[in-house]
Design a protein around this motif. Structure first.
Motif, PDB file in Angstrom:
ATOM      1  N   LEU A   1      -8.500  13.164  -2.948  1.00 59.98           N
ATOM      2  CA  LEU A   1      -8.108  11.865  -3.492  1.00 59.98           C
ATOM      3  C   LEU A   1      -6.822  11.368  -2.834  1.00 59.98           C
ATOM      4  O   LEU A   1      -6.671  10.172  -2.567  1.00 59.98           O
ATOM      5  CB  LEU A   1      -7.936  11.958  -5.009  1.00 59.98           C
ATOM      6  N   GLU A   2      -5.901  12.280  -2.577  1.00 57.10           N
ATOM      7  CA  GLU A   2      -4.679  11.893  -1.869  1.00 57.10           C
ATOM      8  C   GLU A   2      -5.006  11.368  -0.476  1.00 57.10           C
ATOM      9  O   GLU A   2      -4.443  10.367  -0.017  1.00 57.10           O
ATOM     10  CB  GLU A   2      -3.738  13.085  -1.760  1.00 57.10           C
ATOM     11  N   ARG A   3      -5.942  12.016   0.195  1.00 56.47           N
ATOM     12  CA  ARG A   3      -6.328  11.588   1.530  1.00 56.47           C
ATOM     13  C   ARG A   3      -6.936  10.187   1.520  1.00 56.47           C
ATOM     14  O   ARG A   3      -6.756   9.410   2.471  1.00 56.47           O
ATOM     15  CB  ARG A   3      -7.327  12.583   2.128  1.00 56.47           C
ATOM     16  N   ILE A   4      -7.664   9.865   0.460  1.00 53.28           N
ATOM     17  CA  ILE A   4      -8.240   8.519   0.356  1.00 53.28           C
ATOM     18  C   ILE A   4      -7.125   7.473   0.359  1.00 53.28           C
ATOM     19  O   ILE A   4      -7.225   6.434   1.028  1.00 53.28           O
ATOM     20  CB  ILE A   4      -9.111   8.410  -0.905  1.00 53.28           C
ATOM     21  N   GLY A   5      -6.054   7.748  -0.372  1.00 51.65           N
ATOM     22  CA  GLY A   5      -4.908   6.839  -0.351  1.00 51.65           C
ATOM     23  C   GLY A   5      -4.311   6.719   1.032  1.00 51.65           C
ATOM     24  O   GLY A   5      -3.926   5.616   1.472  1.00 51.65           O
ATOM     25  N   ASP A   6      -4.231   7.845   1.754  1.00 51.40           N
ATOM     26  CA  ASP A   6      -3.711   7.814   3.123  1.00 51.40           C
ATOM     27  C   ASP A   6      -4.568   6.924   4.022  1.00 51.40           C
ATOM     28  O   ASP A   6      -4.047   6.183   4.863  1.00 51.40           O
ATOM     29  CB  ASP A   6      -3.671   9.225   3.708  1.00 51.40           C
ATOM     30  N   HIS A   7      -5.871   7.002   3.863  1.00 49.82           N
ATOM     31  CA  HIS A   7      -6.748   6.177   4.684  1.00 49.82           C
ATOM     32  C   HIS A   7      -6.587   4.697   4.358  1.00 49.82           C
ATOM     33  O   HIS A   7      -6.682   3.843   5.253  1.00 49.82           O
ATOM     34  CB  HIS A   7      -8.201   6.621   4.510  1.00 49.82           C
ATOM     35  N   ALA A   8      -6.352   4.375   3.098  1.00 40.96           N
ATOM     36  CA  ALA A   8      -6.096   2.977   2.737  1.00 40.96           C
ATOM     37  C   ALA A   8      -4.817   2.481   3.420  1.00 40.96           C
ATOM     38  O   ALA A   8      -4.764   1.342   3.914  1.00 40.96           O
ATOM     39  CB  ALA A   8      -5.987   2.834   1.225  1.00 40.96           C
ATOM     40  N   VAL A   9      -3.795   3.323   3.439  1.00 34.83           N
ATOM     41  CA  VAL A   9      -2.555   2.972   4.142  1.00 34.83           C
ATOM     42  C   VAL A   9      -2.841   2.743   5.622  1.00 34.83           C
ATOM     43  O   VAL A   9      -2.308   1.817   6.246  1.00 34.83           O
ATOM     44  CB  VAL A   9      -1.493   4.072   3.941  1.00 34.83           C
ATOM     45  N   ASN A  10      -3.691   3.587   6.224  1.00 32.85           N
ATOM     46  CA  ASN A  10      -4.069   3.409   7.624  1.00 32.85           C
ATOM     47  C   ASN A  10      -4.691   2.039   7.863  1.00 32.85           C
ATOM     48  O   ASN A  10      -4.415   1.384   8.874  1.00 32.85           O
ATOM     49  CB  ASN A  10      -5.064   4.490   8.045  1.00 32.85           C
ATOM     50  N   VAL A  11      -5.561   1.610   6.932  1.00 29.60           N
ATOM     51  CA  VAL A  11      -6.195   0.296   7.075  1.00 29.60           C
ATOM     52  C   VAL A  11      -5.129  -0.797   7.085  1.00 29.60           C
ATOM     53  O   VAL A  11      -5.174  -1.734   7.891  1.00 29.60           O
ATOM     54  CB  VAL A  11      -7.221   0.060   5.955  1.00 29.60           C
ATOM     55  N   GLY A  12      -4.154  -0.678   6.183  1.00 26.65           N
ATOM     56  CA  GLY A  12      -3.071  -1.658   6.147  1.00 26.65           C
ATOM     57  C   GLY A  12      -2.270  -1.680   7.431  1.00 26.65           C
ATOM     58  O   GLY A  12      -1.900  -2.751   7.950  1.00 26.65           O
ATOM     59  N   GLU A  13      -1.995  -0.487   7.981  1.00 22.29           N
ATOM     60  CA  GLU A  13      -1.224  -0.414   9.223  1.00 22.29           C
ATOM     61  C   GLU A  13      -1.991  -0.992  10.400  1.00 22.29           C
ATOM     62  O   GLU A  13      -1.413  -1.664  11.265  1.00 22.29           O
ATOM     63  CB  GLU A  13      -0.850   1.042   9.491  1.00 22.29           C
ATOM     64  N   ARG A  14      -3.297  -0.763  10.437  1.00 16.08           N
ATOM     65  CA  ARG A  14      -4.104  -1.328  11.519  1.00 16.08           C
ATOM     66  C   ARG A  14      -4.198  -2.842  11.392  1.00 16.08           C
ATOM     67  O   ARG A  14      -4.318  -3.562  12.393  1.00 16.08           O
ATOM     68  CB  ARG A  14      -5.493  -0.697  11.516  1.00 16.08           C
ATOM     69  N   THR A  15      -4.148  -3.340  10.175  1.00 21.91           N
ATOM     70  CA  THR A  15      -4.137  -4.790   9.978  1.00 21.91           C
ATOM     71  C   THR A  15      -2.849  -5.390  10.516  1.00 21.91           C
ATOM     72  O   THR A  15      -2.850  -6.478  11.114  1.00 21.91           O
ATOM     73  CB  THR A  15      -4.326  -5.128   8.489  1.00 21.91           C
ATOM     74  N   VAL A  16      -1.736  -4.692  10.317  1.00 22.98           N
ATOM     75  CA  VAL A  16      -0.464  -5.151  10.895  1.00 22.98           C
ATOM     76  C   VAL A  16      -0.595  -5.266  12.414  1.00 22.98           C
ATOM     77  O   VAL A  16      -0.192  -6.271  13.023  1.00 22.98           O
ATOM     78  CB  VAL A  16       0.685  -4.183  10.522  1.00 22.98           C
TER      79      VAL A  16
ATOM     80  N   LEU B   1       0.824  -1.207   0.000  1.00 16.54           N
ATOM     81  CA  LEU B   1       0.000   0.000   0.000  1.00 16.54           C
ATOM     82  C   LEU B   1       0.862   1.262   0.000  1.00 16.54           C
ATOM     83  O   LEU B   1       0.527   2.251  -0.654  1.00 16.54           O
ATOM     84  CB  LEU B   1      -0.931  -0.010   1.208  1.00 16.54           C
ATOM     85  N   ALA B   2       1.956   1.231   0.728  1.00 16.83           N
ATOM     86  CA  ALA B   2       2.855   2.387   0.743  1.00 16.83           C
ATOM     87  C   ALA B   2       3.440   2.628  -0.644  1.00 16.83           C
ATOM     88  O   ALA B   2       3.571   3.783  -1.092  1.00 16.83           O
ATOM     89  CB  ALA B   2       3.973   2.170   1.759  1.00 16.83           C
ATOM     90  N   THR B   3       3.767   1.554  -1.352  1.00 15.54           N
ATOM     91  CA  THR B   3       4.281   1.687  -2.717  1.00 15.54           C
ATOM     92  C   THR B   3       3.201   2.232  -3.650  1.00 15.54           C
ATOM     93  O   THR B   3       3.458   3.111  -4.481  1.00 15.54           O
ATOM     94  CB  THR B   3       4.772   0.317  -3.232  1.00 15.54           C
ATOM     95  N   MET B   4       2.002   1.725  -3.513  1.00 11.90           N
ATOM     96  CA  MET B   4       0.891   2.219  -4.335  1.00 11.90           C
ATOM     97  C   MET B   4       0.617   3.697  -4.068  1.00 11.90           C
ATOM     98  O   MET B   4       0.274   4.464  -4.975  1.00 11.90           O
ATOM     99  CB  MET B   4      -0.367   1.396  -4.056  1.00 11.90           C
ATOM    100  N   ASP B   5       0.795   4.099  -2.818  1.00 15.21           N
ATOM    101  CA  ASP B   5       0.538   5.490  -2.441  1.00 15.21           C
ATOM    102  C   ASP B   5       1.538   6.440  -3.090  1.00 15.21           C
ATOM    103  O   ASP B   5       1.242   7.632  -3.272  1.00 15.21           O
ATOM    104  CB  ASP B   5       0.591   5.624  -0.916  1.00 15.21           C
ATOM    105  N   GLU B   6       2.708   5.943  -3.440  1.00 14.47           N
ATOM    106  CA  GLU B   6       3.705   6.794  -4.089  1.00 14.47           C
ATOM    107  C   GLU B   6       3.196   7.306  -5.433  1.00 14.47           C
ATOM    108  O   GLU B   6       3.485   8.443  -5.834  1.00 14.47           O
ATOM    109  CB  GLU B   6       5.019   6.024  -4.274  1.00 14.47           C
ATOM    110  N   LEU B   7       2.428   6.488  -6.161  1.00 12.77           N
ATOM    111  CA  LEU B   7       1.866   6.939  -7.436  1.00 12.77           C
ATOM    112  C   LEU B   7       0.899   8.088  -7.203  1.00 12.77           C
ATOM    113  O   LEU B   7       0.899   9.072  -7.955  1.00 12.77           O
ATOM    114  CB  LEU B   7       1.153   5.796  -8.153  1.00 12.77           C
ATOM    115  N   VAL B   8       0.082   7.974  -6.178  1.00 10.32           N
ATOM    116  CA  VAL B   8      -0.861   9.039  -5.859  1.00 10.32           C
ATOM    117  C   VAL B   8      -0.107  10.325  -5.550  1.00 10.32           C
ATOM    118  O   VAL B   8      -0.469  11.410  -6.023  1.00 10.32           O
ATOM    119  CB  VAL B   8      -1.760   8.636  -4.676  1.00 10.32           C
ATOM    120  N   ASP B   9       0.975  10.208  -4.787  1.00 13.78           N
ATOM    121  CA  ASP B   9       1.767  11.397  -4.444  1.00 13.78           C
ATOM    122  C   ASP B   9       2.398  12.016  -5.687  1.00 13.78           C
ATOM    123  O   ASP B   9       2.458  13.253  -5.809  1.00 13.78           O
ATOM    124  CB  ASP B   9       2.860  11.026  -3.438  1.00 13.78           C
TER     125      ASP B   9
END
Length: 224
Positions: free
Chosen positions: A193-208, A151-159
């Motif tokens: 839209l950038e914030r949406i990517g951030d929230h997806a990253v949050n979901v991944g981190e909470r899963t960890v 997810l962090a890698t995917m977020d780089e495209l959004v950035d």
């Protein structure tokens, strides 16, 4: 295990999964609304936010009841707490999708190459955001502690795309009131839209955290 605990945990997990699917759809609809000026997509995105908001409140109630009735511990408690935070991230993502949809308006001069670059970037950001939400919820479903890196890698495209939007905006004719107004709306759309990517990253981190117990640093995007 206390009677009914597993059934309640399973019901909570499924509710979050369903909420995630609806959130991803809302993001996809909002993207079509803002780049294709689709009235149908706008209505669907707004309806999606309302649906996710209702699910969010229902899940909060389920979590409160589960904690009060079952007093889960150890891994079960981590699952409940992670679901609480993920529920919030999904609700915020759907809210930001509705924000994007409300900014939909055609550019003043559709023939300008710069405006095409902006809409292409917004489309890329929105499509990637919806994909990130689905990926994050899938990781939660499978209890995959490694998806946060993807997810962090995917977020780089959004950035990268939001940086591209900002660069193009700086080159637009700011003396043209119509162009300036449209550009301002698209800057906000890119931000949400950038914030949406951030929230997806949050979901991944909470899963960890749910799977490993590893602490997660607070993300300012959680409340935006």
């Amino acid at each position: 295990m206390r009677e009914g605990l597993q059934e309640e945990l399973d019901a909570l997990r499924q509710a979050v999964i369903d909420e995630g699917a609806r959130t991803a759809d809302a993001v996809a609809d909002a993207t079509r609304a803002v780049v294709d000026w689709s009235a149908e997509a706008f209505e669907s995105a707004v309806a999606g936010e309302a649906d996710v908001q209702a699910r969010y409140l229902e899940i909060e109630t389920v979590i409160e009841t589960l904690i009060a009735r079952q007093a889960p511990v150890a891994g079960d408690l981590r699952m409940v707490l992670a679901s609480l935070h993920i529920n919030r991230s999904l609700e915020r993502a759907a809210h930001n999708a509705a924000r994007v949809a409300h900014l939909a308006t055609p550019p003043p001069r559709r023939s300008l190459a710069d405006e095409a670059v902006i809409t292409d970037s917004l489309r890329a950001m929105g499509e990637r955001g919806a994909e990130m939400i689905r990926t994050a919820v899938d990781a939660y479903t499978r209890r995959d502690p490694n998806a946060d890196k993807l997810l962090a890698t995917m977020d780089e495209l959004v950035d990268r795309e939001i940086a591209k939007v900002a660069d193009v905006m700086l080159g637009l004719d700011q003396g043209d009131a119509e162009v300036r107004q449209w550009a301002t709306r698209m800057v906000f759309a890119a931000r949400w839209l950038e914030r949406i990517g951030d929230h997806a990253v949050n979901v991944g981190e909470r899963t960890v955290y749910m799977v490993t117990g590893e602490s997660v640093a607070p993300n300012p995007a959680q409340e935006a």
